[in-house]
Design a protein around this motif. Structure first.
Motif, PDB file in Angstrom:
ATOM      1  N   ILE A   5      45.598 -17.025  60.061  1.00 29.56           N
ATOM      2  CA  ILE A   5      45.408 -18.386  60.590  1.00 29.56           C
ATOM      3  C   ILE A   5      44.426 -18.359  61.751  1.00 29.56           C
ATOM      4  O   ILE A   5      44.577 -17.568  62.683  1.00 29.56           O
ATOM      5  N   HIS A   6      43.409 -19.246  61.690  1.00 26.72           N
ATOM      6  CA  HIS A   6      42.432 -19.368  62.775  1.00 26.72           C
ATOM      7  C   HIS A   6      42.909 -20.330  63.857  1.00 26.72           C
ATOM      8  O   HIS A   6      42.785 -20.044  65.040  1.00 26.72           O
ATOM      9  N   LYS A   7      43.405 -21.489  63.437  1.00 22.79           N
ATOM     10  CA  LYS A   7      43.811 -22.517  64.391  1.00 22.79           C
ATOM     11  C   LYS A   7      45.003 -23.286  63.837  1.00 22.79           C
ATOM     12  O   LYS A   7      45.166 -23.425  62.635  1.00 22.79           O
ATOM     13  N   ILE A   8      45.824 -23.813  64.757  1.00 20.30           N
ATOM     14  CA  ILE A   8      46.933 -24.697  64.404  1.00 20.30           C
ATOM     15  C   ILE A   8      46.763 -25.972  65.218  1.00 20.30           C
ATOM     16  O   ILE A   8      46.565 -25.910  66.430  1.00 20.30           O
ATOM     17  N   LEU A   9      46.832 -27.115  64.547  1.00 23.13           N
ATOM     18  CA  LEU A   9      46.676 -28.398  65.224  1.00 23.13           C
ATOM     19  C   LEU A   9      47.804 -29.341  64.838  1.00 23.13           C
ATOM     20  O   LEU A   9      48.365 -29.221  63.754  1.00 23.13           O
ATOM     21  N   THR A  10      48.085 -30.298  65.707  1.00 21.33           N
ATOM     22  CA  THR A  10      49.048 -31.362  65.425  1.00 21.33           C
ATOM     23  C   THR A  10      48.279 -32.670  65.343  1.00 21.33           C
ATOM     24  O   THR A  10      47.451 -32.960  66.215  1.00 21.33           O
ATOM     25  N   ASP A  11      48.537 -33.482  64.320  1.00 25.17           N
ATOM     26  CA  ASP A  11      47.821 -34.755  64.204  1.00 25.17           C
ATOM     27  C   ASP A  11      48.641 -35.900  64.789  1.00 25.17           C
ATOM     28  O   ASP A  11      49.721 -35.693  65.352  1.00 25.17           O
ATOM     29  N   SER A  12      48.142 -37.117  64.658  1.00 21.98           N
ATOM     30  CA  SER A  12      48.785 -38.296  65.255  1.00 21.98           C
ATOM     31  C   SER A  12      50.116 -38.637  64.587  1.00 21.98           C
ATOM     32  O   SER A  12      50.909 -39.391  65.137  1.00 21.98           O
ATOM     33  N   ARG A  13      50.385 -38.078  63.416  1.00 14.92           N
ATOM     34  CA  ARG A  13      51.660 -38.314  62.722  1.00 14.92           C
ATOM     35  C   ARG A  13      52.623 -37.137  62.884  1.00 14.92           C
ATOM     36  O   ARG A  13      53.594 -37.027  62.162  1.00 14.92           O
ATOM     37  N   SER A  14      52.301 -36.239  63.833  1.00 13.05           N
ATOM     38  CA  SER A  14      53.109 -35.049  64.133  1.00 13.05           C
ATOM     39  C   SER A  14      53.150 -34.050  62.980  1.00 13.05           C
ATOM     40  O   SER A  14      54.093 -33.270  62.872  1.00 13.05           O
ATOM     41  N   LEU A  15      52.156 -34.073  62.125  1.00 16.01           N
ATOM     42  CA  LEU A  15      52.037 -33.062  61.069  1.00 16.01           C
ATOM     43  C   LEU A  15      51.280 -31.864  61.627  1.00 16.01           C
ATOM     44  O   LEU A  15      50.363 -32.023  62.435  1.00 16.01           O
ATOM     45  N   ARG A  55      64.086 -19.335  64.822  1.00 20.08           N
ATOM     46  CA  ARG A  55      62.742 -18.945  64.411  1.00 20.08           C
ATOM     47  C   ARG A  55      62.687 -18.910  62.897  1.00 20.08           C
ATOM     48  O   ARG A  55      63.598 -18.416  62.243  1.00 20.08           O
ATOM     49  N   THR A  56      61.584 -19.441  62.357  1.00 19.99           N
ATOM     50  CA  THR A  56      61.361 -19.378  60.915  1.00 19.99           C
ATOM     51  C   THR A  56      59.955 -18.866  60.688  1.00 19.99           C
ATOM     52  O   THR A  56      59.019 -19.332  61.325  1.00 19.99           O
ATOM     53  N   LEU A  62      54.147 -17.347  50.551  1.00 16.44           N
ATOM     54  CA  LEU A  62      55.276 -17.542  49.630  1.00 16.44           C
ATOM     55  C   LEU A  62      55.890 -18.933  49.775  1.00 16.44           C
ATOM     56  O   LEU A  62      56.434 -19.492  48.823  1.00 16.44           O
ATOM     57  N   GLU A  63      55.796 -19.518  50.969  1.00 16.92           N
ATOM     58  CA  GLU A  63      56.316 -20.874  51.196  1.00 16.92           C
ATOM     59  C   GLU A  63      55.247 -21.945  50.991  1.00 16.92           C
ATOM     60  O   GLU A  63      55.524 -23.135  51.138  1.00 16.92           O
ATOM     61  N   GLY A  64      54.009 -21.550  50.665  1.00 19.07           N
ATOM     62  CA  GLY A  64      52.960 -22.520  50.376  1.00 19.07           C
ATOM     63  C   GLY A  64      51.811 -22.542  51.361  1.00 19.07           C
ATOM     64  O   GLY A  64      50.856 -23.311  51.196  1.00 19.07           O
ATOM     65  N   LEU A  65      51.844 -21.732  52.410  1.00 20.87           N
ATOM     66  CA  LEU A  65      50.730 -21.640  53.352  1.00 20.87           C
ATOM     67  C   LEU A  65      49.506 -21.112  52.611  1.00 20.87           C
ATOM     68  O   LEU A  65      49.622 -20.205  51.777  1.00 20.87           O
ATOM     69  N   ALA A  66      48.325 -21.679  52.879  1.00 22.47           N
ATOM     70  CA  ALA A  66      47.121 -21.298  52.136  1.00 22.47           C
ATOM     71  C   ALA A  66      46.765 -19.823  52.301  1.00 22.47           C
ATOM     72  O   ALA A  66      46.266 -19.193  51.376  1.00 22.47           O
ATOM     73  N   ASP A  67      47.011 -19.266  53.477  1.00 22.07           N
ATOM     74  CA  ASP A  67      46.724 -17.856  53.729  1.00 22.07           C
ATOM     75  C   ASP A  67      47.532 -17.420  54.944  1.00 22.07           C
ATOM     76  O   ASP A  67      47.854 -18.243  55.807  1.00 22.07           O
ATOM     77  N   GLY A 100      57.116 -30.302  58.117  1.00 21.02           N
ATOM     78  CA  GLY A 100      58.426 -29.893  58.619  1.00 21.02           C
ATOM     79  C   GLY A 100      59.329 -29.367  57.523  1.00 21.02           C
ATOM     80  O   GLY A 100      60.332 -28.710  57.781  1.00 21.02           O
ATOM     81  N   THR A 101      58.958 -29.667  56.274  1.00 18.34           N
ATOM     82  CA  THR A 101      59.747 -29.218  55.128  1.00 18.34           C
ATOM     83  C   THR A 101      58.911 -28.393  54.157  1.00 18.34           C
ATOM     84  O   THR A 101      59.330 -27.342  53.711  1.00 18.34           O
ATOM     85  N   ARG A 102      57.712 -28.893  53.845  1.00 19.70           N
ATOM     86  CA  ARG A 102      56.896 -28.202  52.856  1.00 19.70           C
ATOM     87  C   ARG A 102      55.417 -28.259  53.226  1.00 19.70           C
ATOM     88  O   ARG A 102      54.991 -29.091  54.024  1.00 19.70           O
ATOM     89  N   PHE A 103      54.656 -27.361  52.607  1.00 18.40           N
ATOM     90  CA  PHE A 103      53.213 -27.281  52.826  1.00 18.40           C
ATOM     91  C   PHE A 103      52.464 -28.013  51.725  1.00 18.40           C
ATOM     92  O   PHE A 103      52.864 -27.988  50.563  1.00 18.40           O
ATOM     93  N   THR A 104      51.358 -28.653  52.101  1.00 20.58           N
ATOM     94  CA  THR A 104      50.368 -29.147  51.153  1.00 20.58           C
ATOM     95  C   THR A 104      49.085 -28.425  51.514  1.00 20.58           C
ATOM     96  O   THR A 104      48.632 -28.506  52.653  1.00 20.58           O
ATOM     97  N   SER A 105      48.504 -27.691  50.574  1.00 22.22           N
ATOM     98  CA  SER A 105      47.317 -26.889  50.873  1.00 22.22           C
ATOM     99  C   SER A 105      46.094 -27.439  50.166  1.00 22.22           C
ATOM    100  O   SER A 105      46.181 -28.008  49.073  1.00 22.22           O
ATOM    101  N   TYR A 106      44.954 -27.271  50.838  1.00 22.56           N
ATOM    102  CA  TYR A 106      43.663 -27.731  50.332  1.00 22.56           C
ATOM    103  C   TYR A 106      42.723 -26.537  50.282  1.00 22.56           C
ATOM    104  O   TYR A 106      42.692 -25.723  51.198  1.00 22.56           O
ATOM    105  N   SER A 107      41.955 -26.454  49.203  1.00 23.29           N
ATOM    106  CA  SER A 107      40.980 -25.377  49.046  1.00 23.29           C
ATOM    107  C   SER A 107      39.751 -25.967  48.362  1.00 23.29           C
ATOM    108  O   SER A 107      39.581 -27.189  48.321  1.00 23.29           O
TER     109      SER A 107
END
Length: 199
Positions: free
Chosen positions: A59-69, A45-46, A51-56, A83-90
């Motif tokens: 969390i309201h929803k979690i989804l997986t896209d066609s590239r397994s992101l 479990r992680t 602190l690791e880059g999550l926007a907040d 799987g390694t790092r977060f990219t956040s959009y605001s």
């Protein structure tokens, strides 16, 4: 010297066989319960936070896209995890203000995001790294619960205030309410929480 052969289960009368099974079931249940914590302890479990880059952290929803992101719709933006790092959009990456309530990856690979302040799209196929606001009149539209694309590539918006259809493409994007008849409801408001398409 004599040997006594124990009867096989198939040799026993049906009632006696069921009695043995009934006596064995509680012990199997106890063994299963004892094994579960051992398995849970061995699972990796992680925990991820801002602190690791999550926007907040909310969390309201979690989804997986066609590239397994993994995509996280949060109270203060949208985060993508590879799987390694977060990219956040605001807002500074083009999202309208407000909580990100829903995200949809269309069949053409375009991402549509719904926030408290409206809609935006991201087209990674064209190398875009910023969302572009979709200018539509959202008056009368309540909190967005889900976005859905049907087989005809129409975009449906489920909200606390009813069902809408979004056309996010072209020079004149549009959002229109879809009438659902007059179902017998107490407060006169239709709440749409999710959408599915039948076969």
């Amino acid at each position: 010297m004599s040997f006594v052969r124990r009867p096989r289960p198939s040799d026993l009368p049906t009632g006696e066989r069921h009695g043995r099974v009934k006596r064995l079931c509680p012990w199997l249940a106890v063994l299963a319960l004892l094994a579960c914590p051992a398995f849970a302890e061995s699972a990796r479990r992680t925990q991820y936070t801002t602190l690791e880059g999550l926007a907040d952290d909310h969390i309201h929803k979690i989804l997986t896209d066609s590239r397994s992101l993994l995509w996280f719709c949060t109270r203060h933006g949208l985060s993508r995890f590879d799987g390694t790092r977060f990219t956040s959009y605001s807002v500074s990456q083009g999202l309208p203000p407000g909580e990100v309530m829903a995200l949809l990856e269309t069949r053409s690979g375009i991402y549509l995001a719904a926030t408290g302040g409206g809609f935006a799209r991201l087209d990674p196929g064209e190398g875009a790294t910023r969302f572009v606001r979709i200018r539509v009149d959202t008056e009368g539209m309540a909190r967005v619960e889900a976005l859905f694309e049907d087989r005809q590539h129409r975009i449906w918006v489920a909200t606390d205030g009813g069902l809408f259809q979004l056309d996010p493409y072209g020079d004149r994007p549009s959002l229109r309410r879809v009438g659902l008849g007059n179902p017998p409801i107490d407060n006169g408001q239709i709440v749409t929480l999710s959408l599915l398409e039948d076969t």
